[in-house]
Design a protein around this motif. Structure first.
Motif, PDB file in Angstrom:
ATOM      1  N   LEU A  17       0.859  -1.177   0.000  1.00  0.00           N
ATOM      2  CA  LEU A  17       0.000   0.000   0.000  1.00  0.00           C
ATOM      3  C   LEU A  17       0.898   1.231   0.000  1.00  0.00           C
ATOM      4  CD1 LEU A  17      -2.592  -1.126   2.715  1.00  0.00           C
ATOM      5  CD2 LEU A  17      -2.690  -1.471   0.234  1.00  0.00           C
ATOM      6  N   VAL A  18       0.664   2.125  -0.936  1.00  0.00           N
ATOM      7  CA  VAL A  18       1.590   3.249  -1.119  1.00  0.00           C
ATOM      8  C   VAL A  18       1.076   4.549  -0.520  1.00  0.00           C
ATOM      9  CG1 VAL A  18       2.554   2.235  -3.211  1.00  0.00           C
ATOM     10  CG2 VAL A  18       0.594   3.776  -3.399  1.00  0.00           C
ATOM     11  N   ALA A  19      -0.134   4.564   0.016  1.00  0.00           N
ATOM     12  CA  ALA A  19      -0.714   5.798   0.533  1.00  0.00           C
ATOM     13  C   ALA A  19       0.013   6.260   1.785  1.00  0.00           C
ATOM     14  CB  ALA A  19      -2.195   5.598   0.847  1.00  0.00           C
ATOM     15  N   ALA A  20       0.071   7.585   1.962  1.00  0.00           N
ATOM     16  CA  ALA A  20       0.715   8.150   3.148  1.00  0.00           C
ATOM     17  C   ALA A  20       0.012   7.719   4.430  1.00  0.00           C
ATOM     18  CB  ALA A  20       0.741   9.674   3.045  1.00  0.00           C
ATOM     19  N   ASP A  21      -1.303   7.430   4.356  1.00  0.00           N
ATOM     20  CA  ASP A  21      -2.056   7.024   5.534  1.00  0.00           C
ATOM     21  C   ASP A  21      -1.757   5.587   5.952  1.00  0.00           C
ATOM     22  OD1 ASP A  21      -3.443   9.457   5.874  1.00  0.00           O
ATOM     23  OD2 ASP A  21      -4.849   8.898   4.297  1.00  0.00           O
ATOM     24  N   ALA A  22      -1.100   4.811   5.087  1.00  0.00           N
ATOM     25  CA  ALA A  22      -0.728   3.439   5.407  1.00  0.00           C
ATOM     26  C   ALA A  22       0.711   3.448   5.921  1.00  0.00           C
ATOM     27  CB  ALA A  22      -0.861   2.550   4.180  1.00  0.00           C
ATOM     28  N   VAL A  23       0.864   3.446   7.246  1.00  0.00           N
ATOM     29  CA  VAL A  23       2.179   3.572   7.881  1.00  0.00           C
ATOM     30  C   VAL A  23       2.759   2.182   8.133  1.00  0.00           C
ATOM     31  CG1 VAL A  23       3.428   4.472   9.863  1.00  0.00           C
ATOM     32  CG2 VAL A  23       1.426   5.707   8.972  1.00  0.00           C
ATOM     33  N   PRO A  24       3.914   1.856   7.552  1.00  0.00           N
ATOM     34  CA  PRO A  24       4.497   0.524   7.778  1.00  0.00           C
ATOM     35  C   PRO A  24       4.791   0.287   9.257  1.00  0.00           C
ATOM     36  CG  PRO A  24       5.557   1.611   5.904  1.00  0.00           C
ATOM     37  CD  PRO A  24       4.702   2.645   6.580  1.00  0.00           C
ATOM     38  N   VAL A  25       4.463  -0.920   9.724  1.00  0.00           N
ATOM     39  CA  VAL A  25       4.710  -1.299  11.117  1.00  0.00           C
ATOM     40  C   VAL A  25       5.260  -2.715  11.145  1.00  0.00           C
ATOM     41  CG1 VAL A  25       2.956   0.231  12.100  1.00  0.00           C
ATOM     42  CG2 VAL A  25       2.321  -2.080  11.380  1.00  0.00           C
ATOM     43  N   ALA A  26       5.728  -3.135  12.321  1.00  0.00           N
ATOM     44  CA  ALA A  26       6.268  -4.483  12.482  1.00  0.00           C
ATOM     45  C   ALA A  26       5.157  -5.521  12.338  1.00  0.00           C
ATOM     46  CB  ALA A  26       6.937  -4.605  13.852  1.00  0.00           C
ATOM     47  N   ALA A  27       5.534  -6.674  11.816  1.00  0.00           N
ATOM     48  CA  ALA A  27       4.573  -7.762  11.628  1.00  0.00           C
ATOM     49  C   ALA A  27       4.108  -8.305  12.969  1.00  0.00           C
ATOM     50  CB  ALA A  27       5.215  -8.871  10.800  1.00  0.00           C
ATOM     51  N   ARG A  28       2.874  -8.800  12.980  1.00  0.00           N
ATOM     52  CA  ARG A  28       2.359  -9.498  14.153  1.00  0.00           C
ATOM     53  C   ARG A  28       1.316 -10.501  13.682  1.00  0.00           C
ATOM     54  NH1 ARG A  28      -1.231  -4.698  17.092  1.00  0.00           N
ATOM     55  NH2 ARG A  28      -3.239  -5.190  16.087  1.00  0.00           N
ATOM     56  N   ASP A  29       1.028 -11.471  14.527  1.00  0.00           N
ATOM     57  CA  ASP A  29       0.092 -12.533  14.144  1.00  0.00           C
ATOM     58  C   ASP A  29      -1.355 -12.057  14.154  1.00  0.00           C
ATOM     59  OD1 ASP A  29       2.169 -14.340  13.822  1.00  0.00           O
ATOM     60  OD2 ASP A  29       2.063 -15.040  15.906  1.00  0.00           O
ATOM     61  N   SER A  30      -1.717 -11.286  15.170  1.00  0.00           N
ATOM     62  CA  SER A  30      -3.094 -10.819  15.302  1.00  0.00           C
ATOM     63  C   SER A  30      -3.252  -9.477  14.584  1.00  0.00           C
ATOM     64  CB  SER A  30      -3.451 -10.668  16.779  1.00  0.00           C
ATOM     65  OG  SER A  30      -4.743 -10.111  16.931  1.00  0.00           O
ATOM     66  N   VAL A  31      -4.174  -9.416  13.628  1.00  0.00           N
ATOM     67  CA  VAL A  31      -4.386  -8.184  12.867  1.00  0.00           C
ATOM     68  C   VAL A  31      -5.870  -7.835  12.871  1.00  0.00           C
ATOM     69  CG1 VAL A  31      -2.381  -8.614  11.402  1.00  0.00           C
ATOM     70  CG2 VAL A  31      -4.643  -9.376  10.639  1.00  0.00           C
ATOM     71  N   ASP A  32      -6.155  -6.571  12.578  1.00  0.00           N
ATOM     72  CA  ASP A  32      -7.548  -6.116  12.491  1.00  0.00           C
ATOM     73  C   ASP A  32      -8.151  -6.372  11.118  1.00  0.00           C
ATOM     74  OD1 ASP A  32      -7.677  -4.845  15.168  1.00  0.00           O
ATOM     75  OD2 ASP A  32      -6.158  -3.504  14.315  1.00  0.00           O
ATOM     76  N   VAL A  33      -7.328  -6.232  10.082  1.00  0.00           N
ATOM     77  CA  VAL A  33      -7.795  -6.402   8.700  1.00  0.00           C
ATOM     78  C   VAL A  33      -6.743  -7.194   7.926  1.00  0.00           C
ATOM     79  CG1 VAL A  33      -8.454  -5.250   6.553  1.00  0.00           C
ATOM     80  CG2 VAL A  33      -9.083  -4.230   8.756  1.00  0.00           C
ATOM     81  N   ALA A  34      -7.187  -8.189   7.187  1.00  0.00           N
ATOM     82  CA  ALA A  34      -6.301  -8.958   6.310  1.00  0.00           C
ATOM     83  C   ALA A  34      -6.716  -8.722   4.858  1.00  0.00           C
ATOM     84  CB  ALA A  34      -6.371 -10.441   6.641  1.00  0.00           C
ATOM     85  N   ILE A  35      -5.745  -8.374   4.014  1.00  0.00           N
ATOM     86  CA  ILE A  35      -5.976  -8.186   2.579  1.00  0.00           C
ATOM     87  C   ILE A  35      -5.251  -9.312   1.857  1.00  0.00           C
ATOM     88  CG2 ILE A  35      -5.652  -6.670   0.590  1.00  0.00           C
ATOM     89  CD1 ILE A  35      -5.610  -4.307   2.601  1.00  0.00           C
ATOM     90  N   VAL A  36      -6.026 -10.171   1.214  1.00  0.00           N
ATOM     91  CA  VAL A  36      -5.500 -11.385   0.594  1.00  0.00           C
ATOM     92  C   VAL A  36      -5.684 -11.280  -0.913  1.00  0.00           C
ATOM     93  CG1 VAL A  36      -5.692 -13.897   0.483  1.00  0.00           C
ATOM     94  CG2 VAL A  36      -6.107 -12.703   2.650  1.00  0.00           C
ATOM     95  N   VAL A  37      -4.617 -11.525  -1.658  1.00  0.00           N
ATOM     96  CA  VAL A  37      -4.655 -11.441  -3.124  1.00  0.00           C
ATOM     97  C   VAL A  37      -4.380 -12.820  -3.702  1.00  0.00           C
ATOM     98  CG1 VAL A  37      -3.731 -10.323  -5.178  1.00  0.00           C
ATOM     99  CG2 VAL A  37      -3.805  -9.072  -3.009  1.00  0.00           C
ATOM    100  N   ARG A  38      -5.242 -13.255  -4.623  1.00  0.00           N
ATOM    101  CA  ARG A  38      -5.084 -14.557  -5.258  1.00  0.00           C
ATOM    102  C   ARG A  38      -5.193 -14.423  -6.766  1.00  0.00           C
ATOM    103  NH1 ARG A  38      -8.848 -18.602  -1.529  1.00  0.00           N
ATOM    104  NH2 ARG A  38      -7.700 -18.333   0.425  1.00  0.00           N
ATOM    105  N   ASP A  39      -4.629 -15.399  -7.441  1.00  0.00           N
ATOM    106  CA  ASP A  39      -4.780 -15.487  -8.892  1.00  0.00           C
ATOM    107  C   ASP A  39      -6.223 -15.873  -9.190  1.00  0.00           C
ATOM    108  OD1 ASP A  39      -4.807 -16.217 -11.585  1.00  0.00           O
ATOM    109  OD2 ASP A  39      -2.835 -17.149 -11.503  1.00  0.00           O
ATOM    110  N   ALA A  40      -6.864 -15.126 -10.076  1.00  0.00           N
ATOM    111  CA  ALA A  40      -8.275 -15.376 -10.374  1.00  0.00           C
ATOM    112  C   ALA A  40      -8.498 -16.781 -10.933  1.00  0.00           C
ATOM    113  CB  ALA A  40      -8.797 -14.339 -11.362  1.00  0.00           C
ATOM    114  N   ALA A  41      -7.455 -17.365 -11.533  1.00  0.00           N
ATOM    115  CA  ALA A  41      -7.592 -18.697 -12.122  1.00  0.00           C
ATOM    116  C   ALA A  41      -7.283 -19.808 -11.127  1.00  0.00           C
ATOM    117  CB  ALA A  41      -6.661 -18.819 -13.328  1.00  0.00           C
TER     118      ALA A  41
END
Length: 307
Positions: A17-41
């Motif tokens: 995510l390239v928006a200024a409002d998306a601030v990179p942070v350290a990874a963690r297991d528990s998240v509020d929102v997950a964005i998953v991308v898959r091949d349509a096929a």
């Protein structure tokens, strides 16, 4: 895998995510929102259920953004994307940070508004209007003059919170090329959407924003027929009607929310805000004069609201 803080949400995303409002942070297991991308096929990718899309229940909403690009948003916590190899990242991000994020906000009980907003001290002032009303151009011009830009095109609030804290969507400012040239900005990357070929991302030009800016004033943007900029109050039932029209993808909101409950939220929001109509000339040579009137008025209104 990428991890970001967007407002108070910790987001894990398969796509950067390239928006200024998306601030990179350290990874963690528990998240509020997950964005998953898959091949349509690929097996298990997002596919339409029976019936035409968009197809919605309160917690499960799917739509086809364009050929080869499909979204499903569930529970206000997961955005699943199926993309064909021919679909660019720019197109994925355009719909992810716009329509898909708006649905996610509705599912979380928030109200996404079709507004751009700037900070005035510790408060927020927003601008709405029909497409082409100049929301992004106006706030880009204000950012040039030192008003911190809180969000472009989508302004998210929680009507249950009396502070009406503004939550931006993770999207960047988009301007038509003629507006970029008129403001003297350097165009960024072209917007991916095939219908917006002459639209570009524009840099933010103002400094840090307050952590929790409460929405105080909304201006409904229009064009002046006689060429003079003017500001007039919006009152009574018209306030509710105008704010309802400002809902982001209002036709989808009614698929996600009970209509009386949605109307009640809008009415609750209307009772906490000052709403005005701001009409100004189309002639960009008079942009500064209209902006001067607006700036003085919004400072006065924000000050009056804090007394």
């Amino acid at each position: 895998m990428h991890h970001y803080r967007i407002g108070e949400l910790h987001v894990r995303s398969d796509i950067p995510l390239v928006a200024a409002d998306a601030v990179p942070v350290a990874a963690r297991d528990s998240v509020d929102v997950a964005i998953v991308v898959r091949d349509a096929a690929a097996p298990g990718a997002v596919v339409p259920r029976a019936g035409a899309w968009p197809d919605a229940t309160a917690d499960d909403f799917g739509f086809n953004a364009m050929p080869g690009l499909t979204f499903r948003i569930t529970g206000g916590r997961r955005i699943e994307i199926a993309r064909a190899a021919s679909v660019d990242d720019a197109d994925v991000l355009l719909y992810l940070t716009g329509s898909a994020w708006g649905v996610l906000c509705y599912q979380r009980g928030w109200l996404p508004l079709h507004c751009s907003a700037v900070a005035v001290g510790a408060r927020a002032v927003a601008f709405t209007g029909v497409s082409g009303a100049g929301k992004s151009t106006l706030t880009a011009g204000m950012a040039q003059r030192g008003w911190p830009l809180l969000c472009d095109d989508t302004c998210v609030v929680d009507p249950a919170d009396p502070r009406m804290i503004v939550r931006g969507a993770p999207k960047e400012t988009k301007l038509w090329r003629d507006a970029i040239d008129a403001l003297g900005l350097t165009p960024g990357a072209a917007v991916g959407n095939r219908l917006q070929r002459d639209k570009y991302y524009a840099p933010r030009t103002a400094g840090p924003v307050p952590d929790a800016a409460g929405l105080a004033v909304i201006y409904i943007l229009g064009w002046s027929e006689d060429g003079d900029a003017a500001i007039a109050p919006v009152t009574g039932a018209e306030t509710v009607a105008q704010l309802y029209q400002a809902l982001y993808r209002a036709e989808w909101a009614l698929m996600l929310r009970d209509a009386p409950a949605l109307f009640a939220q809008v009415a609750q929001m209307a009772g906490r805000l000052r709403v005005f109509r701001f009409d100004r000339p189309r002639d960009f040579a008079r942009f500064d004069a209209g902006l001067a009137l607006l700036q003085a008025h919004m400072v006065e209104q924000v000050g009056a609201g804090t007394e």
